[in-house]
Design a protein around this motif. Sequence first.
Motif, PDB file in Angstrom:
ATOM      1  N   ALA A 118       0.841  -1.212   0.000  1.00 40.41           N
ATOM      2  CA  ALA A 118       0.000   0.000   0.000  1.00 40.41           C
ATOM      3  C   ALA A 118       0.867   1.250   0.000  1.00 40.41           C
ATOM      4  O   ALA A 118       0.591   2.220  -0.715  1.00 40.41           O
ATOM      5  CB  ALA A 118      -0.938  -0.002   1.207  1.00 40.41           C
ATOM      6  N   ALA A 119       1.921   1.227   0.796  1.00 39.48           N
ATOM      7  CA  ALA A 119       2.827   2.382   0.820  1.00 39.48           C
ATOM      8  C   ALA A 119       3.513   2.553  -0.534  1.00 39.48           C
ATOM      9  O   ALA A 119       3.657   3.675  -1.041  1.00 39.48           O
ATOM     10  CB  ALA A 119       3.863   2.213   1.928  1.00 39.48           C
TER      11      ALA A 119
ATOM     12  N   PHE B 228     -11.813   8.583  -0.366  1.00 40.60           N
ATOM     13  CA  PHE B 228     -10.434   8.987  -0.694  1.00 40.60           C
ATOM     14  C   PHE B 228     -10.364   9.645  -2.075  1.00 40.60           C
ATOM     15  O   PHE B 228      -9.622  10.599  -2.275  1.00 40.60           O
ATOM     16  CB  PHE B 228      -9.497   7.772  -0.672  1.00 40.60           C
ATOM     17  CG  PHE B 228      -9.036   7.363   0.708  1.00 40.60           C
ATOM     18  CD1 PHE B 228      -9.814   7.608   1.830  1.00 40.60           C
ATOM     19  CD2 PHE B 228      -7.818   6.715   0.874  1.00 40.60           C
ATOM     20  CE1 PHE B 228      -9.384   7.214   3.095  1.00 40.60           C
ATOM     21  CE2 PHE B 228      -7.382   6.325   2.137  1.00 40.60           C
ATOM     22  CZ  PHE B 228      -8.167   6.570   3.243  1.00 40.60           C
ATOM     23  N   THR B 229     -11.093   9.096  -3.028  1.00 37.35           N
ATOM     24  CA  THR B 229     -10.996   9.670  -4.374  1.00 37.35           C
ATOM     25  C   THR B 229     -11.690  11.027  -4.450  1.00 37.35           C
ATOM     26  O   THR B 229     -11.233  11.916  -5.155  1.00 37.35           O
ATOM     27  CB  THR B 229     -11.595   8.730  -5.438  1.00 37.35           C
ATOM     28  OG1 THR B 229     -12.971   8.467  -5.128  1.00 37.35           O
ATOM     29  CG2 THR B 229     -10.834   7.414  -5.484  1.00 37.35           C
ATOM     30  N   GLU B 230     -12.769  11.173  -3.696  1.00 33.33           N
ATOM     31  CA  GLU B 230     -13.403  12.494  -3.663  1.00 33.33           C
ATOM     32  C   GLU B 230     -12.464  13.507  -3.010  1.00 33.33           C
ATOM     33  O   GLU B 230     -12.342  14.647  -3.468  1.00 33.33           O
ATOM     34  CB  GLU B 230     -14.740  12.440  -2.914  1.00 33.33           C
ATOM     35  CG  GLU B 230     -15.322  13.828  -2.754  1.00 33.33           C
ATOM     36  CD  GLU B 230     -16.827  13.885  -2.798  1.00 33.33           C
ATOM     37  OE1 GLU B 230     -17.475  12.909  -3.225  1.00 33.33           O
ATOM     38  OE2 GLU B 230     -17.361  14.939  -2.394  1.00 33.33           O
TER      39      GLU B 230
ATOM     40  N   GLY C  68      -8.426   3.914  -4.030  1.00 35.52           N
ATOM     41  CA  GLY C  68      -8.401   4.786  -2.856  1.00 35.52           C
ATOM     42  C   GLY C  68      -7.004   5.342  -2.614  1.00 35.52           C
ATOM     43  O   GLY C  68      -6.835   6.524  -2.296  1.00 35.52           O
ATOM     44  N   LEU C  69      -6.001   4.500  -2.793  1.00 32.82           N
ATOM     45  CA  LEU C  69      -4.620   4.954  -2.597  1.00 32.82           C
ATOM     46  C   LEU C  69      -4.215   5.970  -3.660  1.00 32.82           C
ATOM     47  O   LEU C  69      -3.347   6.810  -3.424  1.00 32.82           O
ATOM     48  CB  LEU C  69      -3.667   3.752  -2.599  1.00 32.82           C
ATOM     49  CG  LEU C  69      -3.870   2.785  -1.425  1.00 32.82           C
ATOM     50  CD1 LEU C  69      -3.030   1.526  -1.621  1.00 32.82           C
ATOM     51  CD2 LEU C  69      -3.524   3.449  -0.087  1.00 32.82           C
TER      52      LEU C  69
ATOM     53  N   GLY D 220      -6.260   8.300  -4.580  1.00 33.62           N
ATOM     54  CA  GLY D 220      -6.752   9.526  -3.938  1.00 33.62           C
ATOM     55  C   GLY D 220      -5.751  10.040  -2.913  1.00 33.62           C
ATOM     56  O   GLY D 220      -5.442  11.235  -2.860  1.00 33.62           O
ATOM     57  N   LEU D 221      -5.239   9.129  -2.089  1.00 35.55           N
ATOM     58  CA  LEU D 221      -4.225   9.514  -1.104  1.00 35.55           C
ATOM     59  C   LEU D 221      -3.002  10.108  -1.800  1.00 35.55           C
ATOM     60  O   LEU D 221      -2.487  11.161  -1.389  1.00 35.55           O
ATOM     61  CB  LEU D 221      -3.835   8.279  -0.276  1.00 35.55           C
ATOM     62  CG  LEU D 221      -2.603   8.393   0.619  1.00 35.55           C
ATOM     63  CD1 LEU D 221      -2.742   9.547   1.598  1.00 35.55           C
ATOM     64  CD2 LEU D 221      -2.374   7.077   1.374  1.00 35.55           C
ATOM     65  N   GLY D 222      -2.538   9.460  -2.867  1.00 37.49           N
ATOM     66  CA  GLY D 222      -1.382   9.973  -3.597  1.00 37.49           C
ATOM     67  C   GLY D 222      -1.629  11.382  -4.132  1.00 37.49           C
ATOM     68  O   GLY D 222      -0.764  12.254  -4.033  1.00 37.49           O
ATOM     69  N   HIS D 223      -2.827  11.618  -4.637  1.00 34.18           N
ATOM     70  CA  HIS D 223      -3.133  12.948  -5.169  1.00 34.18           C
ATOM     71  C   HIS D 223      -3.166  14.000  -4.055  1.00 34.18           C
ATOM     72  O   HIS D 223      -2.683  15.112  -4.241  1.00 34.18           O
ATOM     73  CB  HIS D 223      -4.472  12.924  -5.908  1.00 34.18           C
ATOM     74  CG  HIS D 223      -4.416  12.147  -7.192  1.00 34.18           C
ATOM     75  ND1 HIS D 223      -3.529  12.430  -8.198  1.00 34.18           N
ATOM     76  CD2 HIS D 223      -5.118  11.074  -7.626  1.00 34.18           C
ATOM     77  CE1 HIS D 223      -3.688  11.586  -9.199  1.00 34.18           C
ATOM     78  NE2 HIS D 223      -4.644  10.733  -8.878  1.00 34.18           N
ATOM     79  N   VAL D 224      -3.760  13.652  -2.924  1.00 32.14           N
ATOM     80  CA  VAL D 224      -3.800  14.621  -1.821  1.00 32.14           C
ATOM     81  C   VAL D 224      -2.378  14.931  -1.354  1.00 32.14           C
ATOM     82  O   VAL D 224      -2.030  16.096  -1.118  1.00 32.14           O
ATOM     83  CB  VAL D 224      -4.650  14.103  -0.639  1.00 32.14           C
ATOM     84  CG1 VAL D 224      -4.640  15.123   0.493  1.00 32.14           C
ATOM     85  CG2 VAL D 224      -6.078  13.833  -1.072  1.00 32.14           C
TER      86      VAL D 224
END
Lengths: 580, 580
Positions: free
Chosen positions: A111-112, A393-395, A295-296, A298-302
């Motif tokens: 995941a990381a 996460f994607t939102e 979802g990850l 989304g995390l990467g984009h944030v």
Amino acid sequence: MWSYEAPLRDMQFVLEHWLQAPDTWQRNPAFAALDLPLAVQVLEEAARFSQGVLAPLNGHGDRQGCRWQAGQVSTPDGFVAAYRAYVEGGWPALACAEEQGGQGLPQLLDAALQEMLYASNHAWAMYTGIAHGAYLCLKAHAAPWLQARYLPDIVSGQALPTMCLTEPQAGSDVGLLRCRAEPQADGSYRLNGSKLFISGGEHDLTANILHLVLARLPDAPPGSRGISLFLVPKQLDDGQANGVHCDGIEHKMGIKGSATCSLVFDAAQGWLIGDVNRGLAAMFVMMNSARLHVGLQGLGHVEAAWQNARQYAAERVQMRAPSRPEEVAAQAADPIRYHPAMRRVLLELRATSEGMRAIGYWAAHLLDQAEHDPHSSAAQLAPLLTPIIKAFFTEQGFRQASHALQVFGGYGYVTEFAIEQTLRDSRIAMIYEGSNEIQANDLLLRKVLADEGRAFGLLLAELRTEAAQGGECGECAGFAQALGSLCDALASVVEAIGERALDDSEYPYRAAPDFLQLCGVALLAFAWARAARVSRALPEDDPLRAAKLQSAGFFFDYLPSRLAQHLGAIDGARAALAFV
Amino acid sequence: MWSYEAPLRDMQFVLEHWLQAPDTWQRNPAFAALDLPLAVQVLEEAARFSQGVLAPLNGHGDRQGCRWQAGQVSTPDGFVAAYRAYVEGGWPALACAEEQGGQGLPQLLDAALQEMLYASNHAWAMYTGIAHGAYLCLKAHAAPWLQARYLPDIVSGQALPTMCLTEPQAGSDVGLLRCRAEPQADGSYRLNGSKLFISGGEHDLTANILHLVLARLPDAPPGSRGISLFLVPKQLDDGQANGVHCDGIEHKMGIKGSATCSLVFDAAQGWLIGDVNRGLAAMFVMMNSARLHVGLQGLGHVEAAWQNARQYAAERVQMRAPSRPEEVAAQAADPIRYHPAMRRVLLELRATSEGMRAIGYWAAHLLDQAEHDPHSSAAQLAPLLTPIIKAFFTEQGFRQASHALQVFGGYGYVTEFAIEQTLRDSRIAMIYEGSNEIQANDLLLRKVLADEGRAFGLLLAELRTEAAQGGECGECAGFAQALGSLCDALASVVEAIGERALDDSEYPYRAAPDFLQLCGVALLAFAWARAARVSRALPEDDPLRAAKLQSAGFFFDYLPSRLAQHLGAIDGARAALAFV
């Protein structure tokens, strides 16, 4: 201009303190050889690859895009070499079992890795992102000979898989798909039909591509109960090309370096995976992994948005701020990071990114535990978290990218500064792998109401345990208290929805989108209550400790507003919605 | 695929019923000759032009973009011919005074025209959008000879103006600008310096371009009190080219058919507009007009998004919906418009578009009244509404475009379906003409608190009057009651912010963004309470009457959620924001 540095310090904080993962690994024979230093070493290598190889290609890949000619797809310059480096680094094998030639590391570390890949180059990571899900699907459902033939190719990275569901008339509704599979005398099948929006359906990264294709047998019942899953390689073992043709790629808003293909299957040879007419069940193994991956994204984009906004806000000087840190002298104009509206955006970016990281990694950690013990609560929690992580996460990925773009002012709208690429790239993640509306229905209708709240009760118990632990910690007792009240509110709202659904069976569908958002906010509250508590294990003068308390404080200051919004909308949804 | 049809029926509803504009026109000698049939005829002509000429160029303009070569800019194919048709139609003259060769029609009709231009082709309308503001600025501040020389060119459309504020180091902070102006013996000035992000700074639509440029005289005081405004034509009257050079155009996320230019002024000849060092005051005449226009861009985007989402949702068939209209038979799969999540999006799109239309046109109508009677309450209300309309409308433009894109699923992400263009185009409007953060500060700090709530009190009085009128109307009494409570909440929150600001002068800055959003939501509540009430003047079997009640019902069902969100955040903002 645009840059990315893997947040290794925070990743380690999540592993070591938030999850206390090393303790769990020690109790799991599969990971007995793993400890924190080794995990950190893996992350450092992944960071080197992401920062050094992928991030520099991100803007170029967007500008050049993919090119299609006569059925062949060329990826942007540099993508092939990057893939070669990825394979040489052994990354495809990271979380695969040792018996298949994998490294046997936990999905948590994967995941990381995925976060870093998506943050540094979403388009490139589209080619590799599906591989682990395909690996799991084949491992669980394919015949032994098929596993023996193809799993090593996936684990080594010699071949890349695809997921072929969508057809022009069948998007969210796979039951409408028409692709046909005719059984052959030799036990194989011949597939005919068209597939649309197939990421990596054709490319130049690997010689062979393994298509996992949903299709119908001639006598299959209509709808989703008549769908079977097949493996259809691009290259057959006799050296012949199979009957799979890419007849075009899409021009898209973003992830332009990812080839989104139309595929035509013309008497293509394939082999059944799993049971006849049970293709969706087999595909779901892949899809659940893919949803966590999305979802990850989304995390990467944030995270990428936060890093770039922070840097620009520190450099750009405009107007005097109404206040500034004590140690900073007044000037004609201040760095915009001091302006209140920018401080709020920056704090929100950081709190969202770090909070999502804890939750996303927790979900992966639960998958590792579930694999070890399929009867553990982890095995029930992970499927419940999947739709929340995919949709929430994607939102956030899209929303926070937009906030970050705003920090750049006019420069944010200009291609050169590339934050607009983050915004464009992030938008697709709200749509594919089951649109966020589908996720909301999956969560509330299937995973909460149909489950009679069992898994949801386990989730609440996790949150309440944290609330109880935090209540004894001086500076974060307030956070724990807020988390406890939030649990009460969540329990009430689920009960109220369930009761109302008895008289109004459509109500849960109307309430679902805000219920999912509410759950996402609740997970962030859990993330921050625990982060504040466990940050006390850091040395008192560690800036990360102060930053964690600061972020938690910010998050909980604005929490009531977010809860009120979603609770209010769930209430508003009691009214019927007209047909327009 | 993407299409646009001007919403003439709703525009007429706003003019005739919501505003009762014909009554106001009759009391205003400037518009005594105007009646509803004439106004509708003007709108029909504008619709023909927007739908028939501009909309078909929208996608092409995005794909081709502008081309820069050796200082020359070519607009996309078809833009020049469209501009010729615009000029031949007399549209530049619409709301200009008859003594300048204008048609003397109200700004209200110009607002409707602008909505149509922006909805059908935002990039194209960037060239013409600034003209009316420049006209007003020159009319109010330029010397008579300068007016006589250049106003007719603007009114006829022979020349297009620009607004040259931004420099690389001076964006939101115009006080930092460095462009210099040296007075000459003949009363003119020579300008030197660089300007950035100048929309329409160079193009092929007109032979002459009239740059309105902010610059400093040699002895000017520093900061914003040392800025003067100049008119700098591209072509001088002796036939010589002036010293203005376009040294590049930006590559942008959207509005790609609009040339966003870097301009270099190299001893360019110009003439002062207004007083020395009072350039900002003169420019604000233009900027206030431009800010209303930018708000209308947001309206145009929401309307275009609504229309296209509605059409796609009616055609696309996926899955069975949990319920469908009584007259529709059950099928294997339903049009997605019947699915609850899509119904909610469609209702929100419609309610937002039509609500914003009423408010946007109201603001323009107030400007017409203010011009007629500068001491009227209209003259105080219009400047108060400007920042709300600019920021709230543009945020809605982007948000609703994203909602509409989601309706399209994977197709929404594909260039071919063009809804992604609406999303990309809409994003700039949150940034330029004063970022939305600047608007929020302008609203709360300057126009509410510094004004001691006078204009805001007038606004509340308007809303309360509507609440009182609606209270007597059976089916909409509930809406009126909700509007009344909202007024109480608004009055309290302004008082609370003012009190708290006494001890914490930064608090209003932190509360400003949510205060602006709250005001935007309040204006929509006003729009829908009134729309529901006045729709009763329509025949009972008019579908618009039922639709208006339906939209008002939907809006008020979800109103508490939106109010709670922003009131909660204004409360949350009481906590200090850390410096990150």
